[in-house]
Structures are given as structure tokens and as C-alpha cells.
Design a protein around this motif. Structure first.
Motif, PDB file in Angstrom:
ATOM      1  N   THR A   2       0.817  -1.218   0.000  1.00  0.00           N
ATOM      2  CA  THR A   2       0.000   0.000   0.000  1.00  0.00           C
ATOM      3  C   THR A   2       0.846   1.260   0.000  1.00  0.00           C
ATOM      4  OG1 THR A   2      -0.008  -0.202   2.373  1.00  0.00           O
ATOM      5  CG2 THR A   2      -1.914  -1.048   1.214  1.00  0.00           C
ATOM      6  N   TRP A   3       2.172   1.075  -0.046  1.00  0.00           N
ATOM      7  CA  TRP A   3       3.033   2.251   0.109  1.00  0.00           C
ATOM      8  C   TRP A   3       2.824   3.267  -0.990  1.00  0.00           C
ATOM      9  CZ3 TRP A   3       8.606   1.861   2.387  1.00  0.00           C
ATOM     10  CH2 TRP A   3       8.494   1.441   3.712  1.00  0.00           C
ATOM     11  N   LEU A  31       0.196   3.972  -2.806  1.00  0.00           N
ATOM     12  CA  LEU A  31      -1.049   4.719  -2.650  1.00  0.00           C
ATOM     13  C   LEU A  31      -0.920   5.774  -1.559  1.00  0.00           C
ATOM     14  CD1 LEU A  31      -4.071   4.892  -3.417  1.00  0.00           C
ATOM     15  CD2 LEU A  31      -4.508   3.425  -1.472  1.00  0.00           C
ATOM     16  N   THR A  32      -0.318   5.381  -0.416  1.00  0.00           N
ATOM     17  CA  THR A  32      -0.186   6.321   0.699  1.00  0.00           C
ATOM     18  C   THR A  32       0.683   7.504   0.303  1.00  0.00           C
ATOM     19  OG1 THR A  32       0.060   4.275   1.942  1.00  0.00           O
ATOM     20  CG2 THR A  32       0.081   6.317   3.178  1.00  0.00           C
ATOM     21  N   ILE A  33       1.827   7.194  -0.326  1.00  0.00           N
ATOM     22  CA  ILE A  33       2.755   8.278  -0.664  1.00  0.00           C
ATOM     23  C   ILE A  33       2.136   9.222  -1.683  1.00  0.00           C
ATOM     24  CG2 ILE A  33       4.978   8.801  -1.710  1.00  0.00           C
ATOM     25  CD1 ILE A  33       6.089   6.357  -0.488  1.00  0.00           C
ATOM     26  N   SER A  68      -1.095   9.832  -2.261  1.00  0.00           N
ATOM     27  CA  SER A  68      -2.172  10.657  -1.706  1.00  0.00           C
ATOM     28  C   SER A  68      -1.598  11.709  -0.770  1.00  0.00           C
ATOM     29  CB  SER A  68      -3.217   9.806  -0.989  1.00  0.00           C
ATOM     30  OG  SER A  68      -2.637   8.720  -0.354  1.00  0.00           O
ATOM     31  N   MET A  69      -0.492  11.366  -0.077  1.00  0.00           N
ATOM     32  CA  MET A  69       0.117  12.359   0.806  1.00  0.00           C
ATOM     33  C   MET A  69       0.696  13.502  -0.006  1.00  0.00           C
ATOM     34  SD  MET A  69       3.356  13.395   1.770  1.00  0.00           S
ATOM     35  CE  MET A  69       4.378  12.006   1.415  1.00  0.00           C
ATOM     36  N   PHE A 125      -0.188  14.531  -2.957  1.00  0.00           N
ATOM     37  CA  PHE A 125      -1.256  15.355  -3.505  1.00  0.00           C
ATOM     38  C   PHE A 125      -1.826  16.281  -2.436  1.00  0.00           C
ATOM     39  CE2 PHE A 125      -4.456  16.795  -6.142  1.00  0.00           C
ATOM     40  CZ  PHE A 125      -5.701  16.666  -5.537  1.00  0.00           C
ATOM     41  N   THR A 126      -2.087  15.705  -1.232  1.00  0.00           N
ATOM     42  CA  THR A 126      -2.677  16.524  -0.171  1.00  0.00           C
ATOM     43  C   THR A 126      -1.743  17.625   0.247  1.00  0.00           C
ATOM     44  OG1 THR A 126      -3.558  14.447   0.636  1.00  0.00           O
ATOM     45  CG2 THR A 126      -3.845  16.368   2.028  1.00  0.00           C
ATOM     46  N   LEU A 127      -0.491  17.255   0.502  1.00  0.00           N
ATOM     47  CA  LEU A 127       0.430  18.224   1.063  1.00  0.00           C
ATOM     48  C   LEU A 127       0.766  19.296   0.049  1.00  0.00           C
ATOM     49  CD1 LEU A 127       2.100  18.898   3.490  1.00  0.00           C
ATOM     50  CD2 LEU A 127       3.887  17.469   2.664  1.00  0.00           C
ATOM     51  N   THR A 155      -7.510   5.121   2.200  1.00  0.00           N
ATOM     52  CA  THR A 155      -6.453   5.945   2.782  1.00  0.00           C
ATOM     53  C   THR A 155      -6.452   7.345   2.213  1.00  0.00           C
ATOM     54  OG1 THR A 155      -5.200   3.977   2.297  1.00  0.00           O
ATOM     55  CG2 THR A 155      -4.112   5.661   3.574  1.00  0.00           C
ATOM     56  N   THR A 156      -6.667   7.464   0.890  1.00  0.00           N
ATOM     57  CA  THR A 156      -6.602   8.777   0.256  1.00  0.00           C
ATOM     58  C   THR A 156      -7.592   9.735   0.899  1.00  0.00           C
ATOM     59  OG1 THR A 156      -6.183   7.550  -1.740  1.00  0.00           O
ATOM     60  CG2 THR A 156      -6.501   9.899  -1.977  1.00  0.00           C
ATOM     61  N   ILE A 215      -6.353  10.733   4.338  1.00  0.00           N
ATOM     62  CA  ILE A 215      -5.236  11.676   4.315  1.00  0.00           C
ATOM     63  C   ILE A 215      -5.723  13.051   3.904  1.00  0.00           C
ATOM     64  CG2 ILE A 215      -3.072  12.214   3.170  1.00  0.00           C
ATOM     65  CD1 ILE A 215      -2.371   9.367   3.165  1.00  0.00           C
ATOM     66  N   PHE A 224      -0.155  20.129   8.293  1.00  0.00           N
ATOM     67  CA  PHE A 224      -0.558  18.786   7.895  1.00  0.00           C
ATOM     68  C   PHE A 224      -0.264  17.777   8.997  1.00  0.00           C
ATOM     69  CE2 PHE A 224      -1.705  15.439   5.263  1.00  0.00           C
ATOM     70  CZ  PHE A 224      -0.705  14.496   5.146  1.00  0.00           C
ATOM     71  N   SER A 279       5.568   4.645   5.308  1.00  0.00           N
ATOM     72  CA  SER A 279       5.624   5.046   3.901  1.00  0.00           C
ATOM     73  C   SER A 279       5.415   6.549   3.763  1.00  0.00           C
ATOM     74  CB  SER A 279       4.568   4.303   3.116  1.00  0.00           C
ATOM     75  OG  SER A 279       3.324   4.435   3.759  1.00  0.00           O
ATOM     76  N   MET A 280       4.399   7.055   4.449  1.00  0.00           N
ATOM     77  CA  MET A 280       4.084   8.464   4.302  1.00  0.00           C
ATOM     78  C   MET A 280       5.195   9.338   4.871  1.00  0.00           C
ATOM     79  SD  MET A 280       0.732  10.418   5.363  1.00  0.00           S
ATOM     80  CE  MET A 280       1.130  11.352   6.766  1.00  0.00           C
TER      81      MET A 280
END
Lengths: 63, 226
Positions: free
Chosen positions: A8-9, A11-13, A15-16, A18-20, B20-21, B24, B78, B99-100
Motif C-alpha cells: 500500500t506504500w 497509494l499512501t505516498i 495521496s500524501m 497530492f494533499t500536502l 487511505t486517500t 489523508i 498537515f 511510507s508516508m
């Protein structure tokens, strides 16, 4: 440990990122801090030069 | 027991779709966009807090470093909002995901290093050797400093992950201990409950502090390199 499950790494990275970078920064960049008001001097008018006294024909747009 | 303990750190999946998206992106909904000339109270309070934080954070930088203020402030907001939202019971905290945090730490650290390398090559290389070292120690010290340089992004990411994960785990364990102790001895359960309350207060502090530390360190790396 479920944090080490790399499936899932991506997807998490993504989305992060994009958000940040997109969402949050667009919101925070719209914060407007207005400058504090300053007094404006009103007597700064420049003296009219002598050749501006009369309105001559050459100033008209159609001439 | 192991599976149950770490269950809250797994990526939440609803009907087979990882959400998750959405999780976040949720904290950005708590920061409304100021669209008008005079805004409402919530936006005014957030603007005031942002101004306070950014002044505190960016005042020690050169103008070149201050170009990063938007990045650092949004990073701080954030992480802080994500950590604070994670204090709600049964919620999923994205900052517990290695990961994040790696995705945040490595690009930001690399950005500061490359800026330093490109604009002030000699000065950024000079950082690898502390002042006043005896000549025969130089090769070893350069290796040590290079290692400490490369460990910075890893330390940033793992620090945030470990702190938040450990806090949540501790809260979970002590909470279930209190519940189990209630049938055995009410007095011990009360003591455990007080410990739980103190831990919760600590966790709130940790949530904010970790956000601050992350941003502060990135800004420190930036200062070194601008």
C-alpha cells in the motif's frame, strides 16, 4: 508490523503528496495578511510644467 | 494478540477499496479557504495561528530560505492536524505509516541538500568537517559526518512514525488493562485510569510537538544550506 507491508506504500505516498503539495498549499497560499495602514502624504502634487497650461489641438485623438 | 494489537495501524479498507486517500485528505477540510476580504472567525483564528507559527519558524532564515515558508507551514499544519485527529478513538492516523513519513522526509531533506550543493558547493561540503579537528582524524570524521548526513531523512521519518505509533499502542494497552482490571480490583483500575488520562494529555502534546520537531529540523537543514 502492518506498516512494513509495502503493497500500500505507493497509494499512501501519492495521496500524501497530492494533499500536502496541492490541496493544503493552495489553501494556505490564499491566506492574506493585509499590510498595516500607513498615512499617505497628500501634498505631493508636482508643479505643472509651463507647456501644459493650454490644451492644444495636437492632444485631440483625431488630429 | 499480536495481530489484534497492530490492527489499528493497517490501511483501512472499506468493501475492498482502500480509503487511505480520503483519510489523508480529510484534515484539509478543517482548514477553510479564505475567499472574502473579511473572513469568519474560524478562518481568522487559523490565520492568526499560522502567522504566529510562521514568524517563529522563518525569522532565522535568509530570504532564500524564507521562500520555503509556504512549504514548511503547510507541512507543520498537515502533521499537526493529522496527529490531533488521530487522538479520536478508533481513528486511523496516517502519520503512523512509515511510507508516508519517508515520502515526506526524503524529498524535503534531499531538496535542502541539493539547494546547498548547487548554490554554495564549498560551504555545503565544508559542513562535513567540524572546525578544529586534528589532521589525522580528518578521514574518519568525514566518514562519520557523511553517515550522519545520510541518516537525517531516515531519522526524521522513523522518529515521527515511532513516536505516534508507540503513543497509540500504549494508550491501547493501558486502556484494555483498565477495562480488564475493573472486574478484579476497582482501586487498581482507578489508578490505571488516571495513568490513561495523563497519557492522553501527553499524547496531545506529543502530537503537536512532533509536528513542530519535524518542521524545525527540515528548516534547520534548510538554514545550513541557504
Amino acid at each position: 508490523m502492518p506498516q512494513l507491508d509495502t503493497s500500500t506504500w505507493l497509494l499512501t505516498i501519492l495521496s500524501m503528496i497530492f494533499t500536502l503539495f496541492a490541496l493544503l498549499q493552495l489553501k494556505i497560499s490564499k491566506h492574506f495578511y493585509s499590510p498595516s495602514p500607513k498615512p499617505v502624504d497628500t501634498k505631493l502634487q508636482k508643479q505643472q510644467t509651463p507647456w501644459n497650461h493650454t490644451w492644444t489641438k495636437i492632444y485631440l485623438p483625431l488630429s | 494478540m499480536n495481530e489484534n494489537l497492530f490492527a489499528s495501524f493497517m490501511i483501512p479498507v472499506m468493501l475492498g477499496v482502500p480509503i487511505t486517500t480520503l483519510i489523508i485528505m480529510f484534515p484539509t477540510m478543517l482548514f477553510p479557504t479564505p475567499n472574502r476580504l473579511i473572513n469568519n472567525r474560524m478562518i481568522a483564528i487559523q490565520q492568526w495561528l499560522t502567522k504566529l507559527t510562521s514568524k517563529q519558524l522563518m525569522i532565522t532564515h535568509s530570504p532564500k530560505g524564507q521562500a520555503w515558508s509556504l512549504m514548511l507551514i503547510s507541512l507543520f499544519l498537515f502533521i499537526a492536524s493529522t496527529n490531533l485527529l488521530g487522538m479520536l478513538p478508533h481513528s486511523f492516523t496516517p502519520t503512523t505509516q512509515l511510507s508516508m513519513n519517508l515520502g515526506m522526509a526524503i524529498p524535503l531533506w534531499a531538496g535542502t541538500v541539493f539547494i546547498g550543493f548547487r548554490n554554495k558547493t564549498k560551504m555545503s561540503l565544508a559542513h562535513l568537517l567540524p572546525l578544529g579537528t586534528p589532521t589525522f582524524l580528518i578521514p574518519m570524521l568525514v566518514m562519520i559526518e557523511t553517515t550522519s548526513l545520510f541518516i537525517q531523512p531516515l531519522a526524521l521519518a522513523v522518529r515521527l512514525t515511532a513516536n505516534i505509533t508507540a503513543g497509540h499502542l500504549l494508550l491501547h494497552l493501558i486502556g484494555s488493562a483498565t477495562l480488564a482490571l475493573m472486574n478484579i480490583s476497582l482501586f487498581t483500575a482507578l489508578i490505571t485510569f488516571i495513568i490513561l488520562t495523563l497519557l492522553i494529555i501527553l499524547e496531545f502534546a506529543v502530537a503537536l510537538i512532533q509536528a513542530y520537531v519535524f518542521t524545525l529540523l527540515v528548516s534547520l537543514y534548510l538554514q545550513d544550506n541557504t
